[in-house]
Design an enzyme around this catalytic site. Structure first.
Site, PDB file in Angstrom:
ATOM      1  N   VAL A 114     -26.286 -73.652  87.219  1.00  0.00           N
ATOM      2  CA  VAL A 114     -27.705 -73.352  87.352  1.00  0.00           C
ATOM      3  C   VAL A 114     -28.363 -73.632  86.013  1.00  0.00           C
ATOM      4  CG1 VAL A 114     -29.426 -71.575  87.841  1.00  0.00           C
ATOM      5  CG2 VAL A 114     -27.253 -71.571  89.075  1.00  0.00           C
ATOM      6  N   CYS A 115     -29.496 -74.325  86.049  1.00  0.00           N
ATOM      7  CA  CYS A 115     -30.268 -74.598  84.845  1.00  0.00           C
ATOM      8  C   CYS A 115     -29.392 -75.306  83.794  1.00  0.00           C
ATOM      9  CB  CYS A 115     -30.856 -73.289  84.310  1.00  0.00           C
ATOM     10  SG  CYS A 115     -32.189 -73.478  83.110  1.00  0.00           S
ATOM     11  N   THR A 116     -29.407 -74.821  82.558  1.00  0.00           N
ATOM     12  CA  THR A 116     -28.665 -75.508  81.498  1.00  0.00           C
ATOM     13  C   THR A 116     -27.173 -75.215  81.525  1.00  0.00           C
ATOM     14  OG1 THR A 116     -29.221 -73.706  79.971  1.00  0.00           O
ATOM     15  CG2 THR A 116     -30.653 -75.646  79.956  1.00  0.00           C
TER      16      THR A 116
END
Length: 328
Positions: A114-116
Site C-alpha cells: 500500500v502506498c510507498t
C-alpha cells in the site's frame, strides 16, 4: 470456507491508514461472508489477521500513534497474504526489514503493498520485472531507483500475478476490496463497501487524482482561462484551433505553450476532463448514457465507450453499475 491468513508488516514511521484501512476491510468481510452474512449475521472469520514488527516491539506511526504488534516477524508462519504498508519509514528503509522481505516475500501466496510500501518491495527485489504503482508523489523515485520495475504512475492499484501494489492511503482500501471480491465474491465485497461507506471499488487503472490536479496550472492567464473553459464547457468544440482562438494564439504556438506549461497536450487534457465529467454524471445523475455522451462532448455513446475503455478499462454502463451510490 477457506481461511486466508493476512500478515501486516509494521515498522517505525508506518502510515496508520495504510494499516487500518485494509485491516478494516478484511475484518469487516468476516461479518458479511457466507450464508447469513449481513448487518446481523454471525462472523465466519474468513481472514486471520496478524500484525508483526521486526522485533515484536510497538512501533510509532508517522502521525505519532503507537501500534502494538501481535509479535515478531520471524515468529509468524508464512501467510497467504503479506501486506506491506507505506509511510515515512520507507524513505530510508531499515536494511534488516528489507532483508526479511527478500527472504520471506516469495513465500506468501499473495504479496501486497500500500502506498510507498512498494519502495520496500522494490528494495527487496520483489518487484523486478513486474508492473507496479505507488503514491503519485513517489512514482518518479520508484522508477529512478528501480529501473527494473515498470511503474504505472496513474493507477490506483496494479495486479501483476501474485503481486498487487496500490497508490496512496485510501487506494489501499480499493485494493483490499478487490481482494475480498476475489476471495469471497462480489456480494460480500459490496456489503463491506456499503458498511464502510465507500464505493465497491474504483477501477485499478482509474487516475489517482483529477485532470485539473494531474496537469499543472498554466502560468499565463490566457492558458489558465482556457483550462477553466475546458472544465466548464466539455460539450463545446475543444479542438486545438478553437482553443487557440480563445487564447488568441496561433494553433502551433498554443499547442507548444500549453504542453510546456501544463505538462500535457491539449488533446490529452480535454480527454481527461471529459472522462472525469462523464464519470460524475454517471455516478450522480439519472441521465442516460446517450445524454451524458452529448453533454460531455463525445457526440455518440460509442465514442464515450471507447474513451472509458482507454482511460478506465470499463465501459460506461459497467462503471455506473459499480460506482453509482446506493442505499444500504
Amino acid at each position: 470456507m477457506t481461511k486466508h491468513s493476512v500478515l501486516v508488516v509494521l515498522f517505525d514511521g508506518v502510515q496508520s491508514l495504510d494499516v487500518t484501512g485494509p485491516v478494516e476491510v478484511f475484518a469487516a468481510a468476516g461479518h458479511y461472508a457466507g450464508p447469513g452474512g449481513g448487518l446481523t449475521g454471525e462472523s465466519s472469520e474468513p481472514y486471520e489477521i496478524r500484525t508483526a514488527s521486526l522485533d515484536g516491539r510497538p512501533v510509532r506511526t508517522s502521525s505519532g500513534l503507537t501500534l502494538v504488534p501481535d509479535g515478531a516477524l520471524d515468529d509468524m508462519p508464512p501467510p497467504h497474504t503479506l501486506l506491506v504498508p507505506g509511510g515515512t519509514g520507507t524513505r530510508e528503509p531499515d536494511e534488516d526489514l528489507v532483508t526479511w522481505l527478500r527472504a520471506h516475500g516469495t513465500r506468501a501466496e499473495r504479496l501486497v503493498s500500500v502506498c510507498t510500501g512498494a519502495l520496500l518491495l522494490a528494495a527487496a527485489g520483489l518487484l523486478d520485472g513486474r508492473r507496479a504503482t505507488t503514491h503519485w508523489g513517489f512514482c518518479e523515485a520508484l522508477a529512478r531507483r528501480h529501473p527494473e520495475v515498470e511503474v504505472a504512475p496513474d493507477a490506483i492499484y496494479v495486479r501483476d500475478g501474485r503481486v498487487a501494489t496500490s497508490a496512496g492511503v485510501t487506494a489501499g482500501i480499493d485494493l483490499a476490496l478487490a481482494l475480498v471480491e476475489e476471495d469471497l465474491g462480489r456480494d460480500t465485497a459490496l456489503l463491506v463497501a456499503r458498511v464502510l461507506v465507500v464505493f465497491l471499488r474504483r477501477p485499478g487503472n482509474q487516475a489517482q487524482f483529477s485532470a485539473q490536479l494531474s496537469a499543472q496550472t498554466a502560468q499565463r492567464a490566457p492558458l489558465r482561462d482556457v483550462q477553466q473553459w475546458i472544465s466548464e464547457h466539455p460539450a463545446e468544440d475543444l479542438g486545438v484551433e478553437a482553443l487557440a482562438a480563445r487564447a488568441r494564439l496561433s494553433p502551433r504556438h498554443f499547442a507548444r505553450a500549453f504542453r510546456a506549461e501544463t505538462g500535457t497536450t491539449p488533446g490529452r487534457y480535454v480527454e481527461r476532463v471529459r472522462v472525469e465529467q462523464a464519470r460524475r454524471l454517471l455516478e450522480d445523475s439519472a441521465l442516460g448514457v446517450e445524454e451524458i455522451s452529448r453533454a460531455c462532448g463525445y457526440g455518440t455513446p460509442e465514442a464515450m465507450r471507447r474513451a472509458f475503455l482507454k482511460r478506465l478499462g470499463v465501459p460506461p454502463a459497467e462503471y455506473r453499475r459499480r460506482f453509482r451510490p446506493s442505499l444500504v
